[in-house]
Enzyme design. Structure first.
Site, PDB file in Angstrom:
ATOM      1  N   LYS A   1      -0.735  11.414   6.494  1.00  0.00           N
ATOM      2  CA  LYS A   1       0.129  12.545   6.161  1.00  0.00           C
ATOM      3  C   LYS A   1      -0.648  13.528   5.290  1.00  0.00           C
ATOM      4  O   LYS A   1      -1.249  13.144   4.292  1.00  0.00           O
ATOM      5  CB  LYS A   1       1.373  12.083   5.405  1.00  0.00           C
ATOM      6  CG  LYS A   1       2.373  11.318   6.248  1.00  0.00           C
ATOM      7  CD  LYS A   1       3.678  11.096   5.502  1.00  0.00           C
ATOM      8  CE  LYS A   1       4.422  12.376   5.252  1.00  0.00           C
ATOM      9  NZ  LYS A   1       5.716  12.151   4.572  1.00  0.00           N
TER      10      LYS A   1
ATOM     11  N   GLY B   1       4.104  17.910  11.979  1.00  0.00           N
ATOM     12  CA  GLY B   1       3.481  19.170  11.598  1.00  0.00           C
ATOM     13  C   GLY B   1       2.380  19.026  10.579  1.00  0.00           C
ATOM     14  O   GLY B   1       1.591  19.952  10.368  1.00  0.00           O
TER      15      GLY B   1
ATOM     16  N   ASP C   1      15.827  13.712  12.679  1.00  0.00           N
ATOM     17  CA  ASP C   1      14.398  13.452  12.818  1.00  0.00           C
ATOM     18  C   ASP C   1      13.874  12.585  11.682  1.00  0.00           C
ATOM     19  O   ASP C   1      12.702  12.191  11.691  1.00  0.00           O
ATOM     20  CB  ASP C   1      13.609  14.759  12.902  1.00  0.00           C
ATOM     21  CG  ASP C   1      13.846  15.673  11.714  1.00  0.00           C
ATOM     22  OD1 ASP C   1      14.992  16.124  11.554  1.00  0.00           O
ATOM     23  OD2 ASP C   1      12.903  15.949  10.951  1.00  0.00           O
TER      24      ASP C   1
ATOM     25  N   ARG D   1      11.968   8.164  16.218  1.00  0.00           N
ATOM     26  CA  ARG D   1      13.117   8.703  15.492  1.00  0.00           C
ATOM     27  C   ARG D   1      14.268   8.973  16.457  1.00  0.00           C
ATOM     28  O   ARG D   1      14.059   9.082  17.673  1.00  0.00           O
ATOM     29  CB  ARG D   1      12.715   9.998  14.790  1.00  0.00           C
ATOM     30  CG  ARG D   1      11.448   9.863  13.941  1.00  0.00           C
ATOM     31  CD  ARG D   1      10.801  11.237  13.704  1.00  0.00           C
ATOM     32  NE  ARG D   1       9.501  11.116  13.037  1.00  0.00           N
ATOM     33  CZ  ARG D   1       9.306  11.222  11.722  1.00  0.00           C
ATOM     34  NH1 ARG D   1      10.333  11.453  10.935  1.00  0.00           N
ATOM     35  NH2 ARG D   1       8.099  11.114  11.205  1.00  0.00           N
TER      36      ARG D   1
ATOM     37  N   GLY E   1       8.336  17.826  15.328  1.00  0.00           N
ATOM     38  CA  GLY E   1       7.124  17.070  15.583  1.00  0.00           C
ATOM     39  C   GLY E   1       6.308  16.901  14.324  1.00  0.00           C
ATOM     40  O   GLY E   1       6.659  17.379  13.245  1.00  0.00           O
TER      41      GLY E   1
ATOM     42  N   ASP F   1      10.353   9.126   5.333  1.00  0.00           N
ATOM     43  CA  ASP F   1      10.294  10.510   4.862  1.00  0.00           C
ATOM     44  C   ASP F   1      10.924  10.690   3.480  1.00  0.00           C
ATOM     45  O   ASP F   1      12.055  11.159   3.337  1.00  0.00           O
ATOM     46  CB  ASP F   1      10.919  11.465   5.885  1.00  0.00           C
ATOM     47  CG  ASP F   1      10.041  11.595   7.130  1.00  0.00           C
ATOM     48  OD1 ASP F   1       8.825  11.464   6.999  1.00  0.00           O
ATOM     49  OD2 ASP F   1      10.578  11.802   8.221  1.00  0.00           O
TER      50      ASP F   1
ATOM     51  N   ASP G   1       0.571  24.853   6.826  1.00  0.00           N
ATOM     52  CA  ASP G   1      -0.870  24.597   6.748  1.00  0.00           C
ATOM     53  C   ASP G   1      -1.228  23.157   7.110  1.00  0.00           C
ATOM     54  O   ASP G   1      -2.404  22.807   7.208  1.00  0.00           O
ATOM     55  CB  ASP G   1      -1.416  24.947   5.362  1.00  0.00           C
ATOM     56  CG  ASP G   1      -0.778  24.133   4.231  1.00  0.00           C
ATOM     57  OD1 ASP G   1      -0.054  23.162   4.524  1.00  0.00           O
ATOM     58  OD2 ASP G   1      -1.013  24.481   3.056  1.00  0.00           O
ATOM     59  N   GLY G   2      -0.203  22.304   7.286  1.00  0.00           N
ATOM     60  CA  GLY G   2      -0.474  20.929   7.677  1.00  0.00           C
ATOM     61  C   GLY G   2      -1.018  20.042   6.576  1.00  0.00           C
ATOM     62  O   GLY G   2      -1.370  18.892   6.820  1.00  0.00           O
TER      63      GLY G   2
END
Length: 474
Positions: A111, A90, A246, A181, A88, A256, A123-124
């Site tokens: 992002k 993150g 993904d 995805r 997912g 990505d 920590d995102g």
């Protein structure tokens, strides 16, 4: 000046188990790093409004604009062949979807926007390096004509992100046809949630394959798009680096940009990703991995497909589709305008000579039309032996290299985002100097043109500049 975004959030109208609704986490001191004015215009967004403090606040995640429906998407996936039942977003938040003036629909995602339920102890956040890498490479891919997500903006956060060392934080605004995805389908298949799977298929068809006949039609559409995408990657020497399920979209866009890279000297088994220890995602393995990923999509769709043989037949179309797309790409690179049964052998012979002669991938193809390609080879005789066969093949079309130089330049870029140039731009930015980033970004807007003031960016790295590994942004 007020910031207005034309949101219409179809993904947010899917059931709640597709995502977690949440706002991005605010940052301390947001500041604009880069703004893609032409892309803003394409989306129908006022770039001047984005550049205001109000706009920067939205791009940093400190404010949620009217009409947005921020959420983190859930999905699963095979990562380097190993199954992960829940992944997912993150470190990303989908602000929502906007409808451009021409009616096209795009996701707007932040992002580096903070922790979500899918952060898996992370920590995102994102640090400046991966944000600049994705901005540079995704925009270069767009200019190269390869389907890709885009970068609308990058902002610094005024906060420190801790990785191997304390690093400046940043947030990227990513634009995509969607973020659906292969792993999104896998998530619901693995849970036996056929109702959600059916809803996802209908949503994906509406967004990306209108007119497709149900799940089998969607599968066939994705197979076709991925065949063309991977052929385009190989045509520019691109290595994705992390082709997990993904990281494969049903839209057919490249997504990505983590440990990705463009080759300098050609090597078919070249790997740059620091986490690809077995070479799973090497340059020449990318077609096979794409087919493997498509088989996982087919498996996820089986509950909705009447006959497993139909799903298998759809996936089995990939090799021929890819071969046709690959031949189309490389014929254009060699200046060939018609098909001949010996073309594949001719192309492979050149690539073999390039590998043996340590020839630069981009510069070899770019210089074919001016008959200067032999200069790229450590052993020019390797090229000489091949050139005779190529000229003979051109002769079948009553042509010589000079006749095709213009069309070949349109198929062979003069400039790619070379790894060492990206690294130089990142290191300078961390030190507070954005001029290398801006210089490289400006050059990459016209990669097929003769470079003029940017000519130095076409040079391969010196021995001390070679980048052997690229890294995931997390």
């Amino acid at each position: 000046m007020s910031l207005a975004l034309p949101f219409d959030n179809s993904y947010g109208r899917l059931p709640n188990r597709f995502y977690t609704r949440m706002a991005p986490a605010p940052v301390a001191l947001p500041a604009m790093l880069a703004l893609n004015v032409p892309l803003a215009g394409r989306l129908g967004i006022d770039a001047d409004a984005l550049a205001t403090p109000e706009g920067v606040s939205v791009l940093a995640g400190n404010a949620v604009p009217d009409g947005a429906d921020p959420l983190a998407q859930v999905y699963a996936g095979h990562q380097f062949g190993g199954w992960s039942p829940q992944l997912g977003d993150g470190r990303a938040i989908l602000l929502g979807e906007i409808v451009a003036p021409d009616g096209a629909r795009f996701d707007i995602q932040l992002k580096g926007s903070g922790r979500t339920p899918y952060s898996r102890m992370g920590d995102g956040r994102a640090w400046l390096g991966p944000v600049l890498r994705e901005y540079i490479v995704s925009e270069a891919m767009a200019a190269l004509g390869v389907p890709t997500t885009r970068a609308l903006a990058a902002v610094t956060t005024g906060e420190t992100v801790f990785r191997e060392a304390p690093l400046p934080g940043a947030v990227l605004t990513r634009v995509a046809a969607s973020h659906i995805r292969v792993g999104t389908f896998q998530y619901f298949f693995a849970r036996g949630d056929h109702e959600a799977l059916d809803a996802l298929v209908n949503h994906a068809i509406q967004r990306h394959a209108q007119g497709a006949d149900g799940p089998l039609g969607l599968l066939n559409h994705v197979v076709e798009r991925q065949a063309m995408l991977v052929a385009a990657w190989l045509g520019i020497g691109f290595i994705h680096g992390v082709m997990n399920t993904d990281n494969m979209t049903v839209s057919g866009e490249t997504i990505d940009y983590g440990p990705c890279a463009f080759m300098d000297d050609f090597s078919p088994m070249r790997v740059f990703s620091s986490i690809d220890h077995q070479g799973r995602y090497a340059y020449s393995r990318q077609p096979d991995i794409a087919m493997w990923n498509l088989a996982q999509l087919a498996t996820a769709l089986l509950p909705l497909i009447d006959d497993v043989k139909d799903a298998q037949a759809a996936v089995d179309r990939f090799p021929a589709l890819f071969r046709d797309a690959w031949l189309t790409v490389f014929r254009a690179k060699l200046g060939l305008q018609a098909a001949d049964e010996g073309d594949e052998e001719l192309i492979l012979a050149l690539l073999d000579a390039m590998a043996k002669g340590k020839a630069d991938f981009t510069n070899t193809f770019r210089s074919l039309g001016t008959l200067k390609a032999r200069d790229a080879f450590s052993d020019p005789e390797l090229y000489d032996a091949w050139e005779n066969s190529w000229k003979e093949r051109l002769g079948k079309e009553s042509a010589v290299p000079d006749d095709r130089a213009g069309t070949m330049h349109a198929a062979n870029p003069a400039l790619i985002p070379r790894n060492h140039r990206i690294e130089q731009a990142i290191q300078a930015a961390v030190a507070g100097d954005l001029s290398p980033f801006r210089h490289l970004s400006a050059a990459l807007l016209a990669p097929y043109s003769d470079q003029g003031e940017f000519a130095d960016l076409a040079n391969p790295p010196t021995e001390s500049e070679v980048v052997c590994q690229t890294f995931c942004g997390t």
